[in-house]
Design an enzyme around this catalytic site. Structure first.
Site, PDB file in Angstrom:
ATOM      1  CE  LYS A 205      -3.573 -36.743  25.234  1.00 39.81           C
ATOM      2  NZ  LYS A 205      -4.006 -37.814  24.336  1.00 39.81           N
TER       3      LYS A 205
ATOM      4  CG  HIS B 143       3.855 -40.561  22.475  1.00 43.76           C
ATOM      5  ND1 HIS B 143       3.165 -41.705  22.795  1.00 43.76           N
ATOM      6  CD2 HIS B 143       4.296 -40.752  21.199  1.00 43.76           C
ATOM      7  CE1 HIS B 143       3.185 -42.549  21.785  1.00 43.76           C
ATOM      8  NE2 HIS B 143       3.876 -41.987  20.803  1.00 43.76           N
TER       9      HIS B 143
ATOM     10  N   GLY C 108      -3.868 -36.610  20.160  1.00 46.46           N
ATOM     11  CA  GLY C 108      -3.156 -36.999  18.948  1.00 46.46           C
ATOM     12  C   GLY C 108      -4.072 -37.675  17.953  1.00 46.46           C
TER      13      GLY C 108
ATOM     14  NE  ARG D  35      -1.006 -44.262  27.106  1.00 44.67           N
ATOM     15  CZ  ARG D  35      -2.206 -44.726  27.407  1.00 44.67           C
ATOM     16  NH1 ARG D  35      -2.455 -45.136  28.648  1.00 44.67           N
ATOM     17  NH2 ARG D  35      -3.164 -44.769  26.503  1.00 44.67           N
TER      18      ARG D  35
ATOM     19  CG  ASP E  97       0.368 -45.924  24.020  1.00 45.16           C
ATOM     20  OD1 ASP E  97       1.200 -45.048  23.736  1.00 45.16           O
ATOM     21  OD2 ASP E  97      -0.756 -45.988  23.485  1.00 45.16           O
TER      22      ASP E  97
ATOM     23  CB  SER F 259      -7.135 -46.148  19.851  1.00 45.31           C
ATOM     24  OG  SER F 259      -5.943 -45.755  20.494  1.00 45.31           O
TER      25      SER F 259
ATOM     26  NE  ARG G 127       3.743 -40.774  27.020  1.00 42.74           N
ATOM     27  CZ  ARG G 127       2.631 -41.243  26.472  1.00 42.74           C
ATOM     28  NH1 ARG G 127       2.678 -42.334  25.714  1.00 42.74           N
ATOM     29  NH2 ARG G 127       1.476 -40.631  26.673  1.00 42.74           N
TER      30      ARG G 127
ATOM     31  CB  SER H 282       2.379 -41.471  14.678  1.00 43.42           C
ATOM     32  OG  SER H 282       1.062 -41.784  15.100  1.00 43.42           O
ATOM     33  CB  SER H 283       0.166 -46.473  13.294  1.00 45.21           C
ATOM     34  OG  SER H 283      -0.548 -46.255  14.505  1.00 45.21           O
TER      35      SER H 283
END
Length: 449
Positions: A432, A362, A116, A407, A335, A46, A366, A190-191
């Protein structure tokens, strides 16, 4: 979810920095004893993409140390180069010569891969300049929502022409600069939508105020954006209501910047210690990090582990019996929902994870995916709209799908240190965010075949 798409990797989204695309399956061999070791972890995914884009918009040349060399950062650097930015990589350092907010190449096709962060940060940065660009992404990224951001950019003067689905990739963006004034945005999905607009806002024609409508999932990531903007010389202000961000006009100034290790990646190795009654210390990370996944440490403490926080390292010591029987909100650190679901398998009571409905959007759904794979192992997993309840049990041998989701692959691999016969399909998807993940497991003594 399309079943075929869920199981087939989108190899076009893999970058030259991917390491294990040649392996279709890996098997994790149970550990003969406690996992013990001291490691370092590369920079935050991030933070890396935030820093790359801000440095590209800055005046001057920035050096970003601790670069995460993953698919997401590769496609970000590749995109910047297509926009005419001089972007070099020397080891784990990126050298970015900024453009001062005016992109040198004003017409290009940009591929964002499965990222993303890139797909949601770059459109705002482009819209703040002048030009005409086509953006496209991976198969899954083209299914993920972008509408809150694109609607806000259209309200600020950008002309967006959708090609397939409104509010999603691919699209063409004609940029004429941001107007400024006020923009209203939702962060319920999403932020990253908010961060994408706020990062570009200093270059608007007049000061821009972003008003947030409702709650924001993973609000800490917005705070990380604001802090980095300040580090590069532009100082946003969060007003007293907490829902309004005022961004002054300005130009980012280049700097040398050390990227903090990726706490999300750290969590898989701390979980190894928890699962094997071992000890894993990670250097270069401090307890006061803003990365929200650090909350895993508090939960591991509740589950019986011992946490040692140093000035520049954090160590987890496991326990011979993980405690369960708890409900945990994943709102701030979603996450790690998959990691917590795996830990719950080996706890002494069921664990319910809540407030994570947005992770259905995502890399895969998930919540549905983790329930499906745990059930293959004979584990009772109850799917909820916003989470899952996992009951402890002894996993049976199985081939598990990773759903082209880094993930999923990393979390499911943890089961193999405690249960035999755990095989993971498409291990290359970890590129990723952590291309050398399985090598790192091997270095800690986990046998991967």
């Amino acid at each position: 979810m399309n079943d075929n798409a869920a199981h087939e990797p989108d190899l076009a989204a893999r970058s030259p920095w991917a390491l294990v695309n040649d392996k279709q399956i890996v098997e994790i061999v149970p550990s003969a004893g406690a996992i013990e070791g001291t490691i370092t972890v590369p920079g935050s995914k991030s933070l890396t993409n935030r820093a790359l884009i801000i440095a590209a918009m800055a005046e001057g040349t920035s050096r970003l140390e601790g670069l995460l060399k993953s698919d997401d950062s590769y496609w970000c650097i590749n995109s910047l180069r297509k926009l005419g930015i001089e972007a070099g990589v020397e080891g784990d350092t990126a050298i970015i010569r900024g453009c001062g907010g005016q992109w040198p190449v004003r017409e290009a096709e940009i591929y964002t891969g499965a990222s993303g962060t890139l797909s949601r940060f770059l459109p705002g940065a482009l819209a703040a300049g002048r030009g005409n660009w086509r953006l496209k992404g991976s198969r899954r990224m083209s299914e993920r929502p972008l509408a809150p951001l694109l609607t806000a950019l259209a309200g600020q003067g950008a002309v967006i022409q959708h090609e397939e689905t409104d509010g999603a990739l691919p699209f063409t963006l004609q940029a004429n600069g941001l107007h400024g004034g006020e923009a209203v945005m939702s962060g319920s999905l999403s932020s990253q939508f908010i961060s994408g607009l706020v990062m570009a806002a200093p270059y608007a024609q007049s000061p821009l105020t972003v008003r947030i409508d409702g709650e924001v999932v993973q609000r800490d990531y917005v705070d990380m954006t604001l802090e980095m903007m300040s580090d590069f010389g532009v100082h946003p202000a969060v007003l007293d209501d907490g829902q309004t961000i005022a961004i002054p006009n300005g130009v980012y100034q280049a700097r040398n910047y050390r990227l903090e290790p990726d706490v999300s990646t750290c969590c898989y190795f701390w979980a190894l210690a928890a699962l094997t009654n071992g000890r894993v210390r990670i250097e270069g990370i401090t307890p006061d990090t803003r990365q929200p996944d650090i909350e895993l440490l508090d939960v591991l403490s509740r589950m019986g582990c011992t946490i040692k926080r140093g000035n520049n390292d954090i160590e987890v010591l496991g326990t011979d019996r993980l405690q369960g029987g708890m409900t945990i909100s994943m709102k701030k650190w979603s996450d790690q929902t998959l990691t917590m679901a795996v830990l719950a398998v080996f706890a002494d009571g069921p664990v319910t994870l809540t407030d994570a409905a947005h992770i259905r959007h995502h890399e895969c759904d998930r919540i549905s995916a983790i329930c499906t794979e745990l059930r293959k192992l004979g584990i009772r997993a109850e799917e909820h709209a916003d989470g899952v309840t996992v009951h402890p049990g002894q996993p049976q041998p199985a081939l598990l799908n990773s759903y082209d989701d880094h993930r999923m692959a990393m979390a499911l691999s943890l089961i193999g240190v405690r249960a035999p016969g755990i095989r993971i399909a498409d291990p290359g998807c970890v590129s990723k965010t952590c291309p050398d993940y399985f090598d790192r497991l091997s270095e800690l003594g986990v046998k991967v075949v």
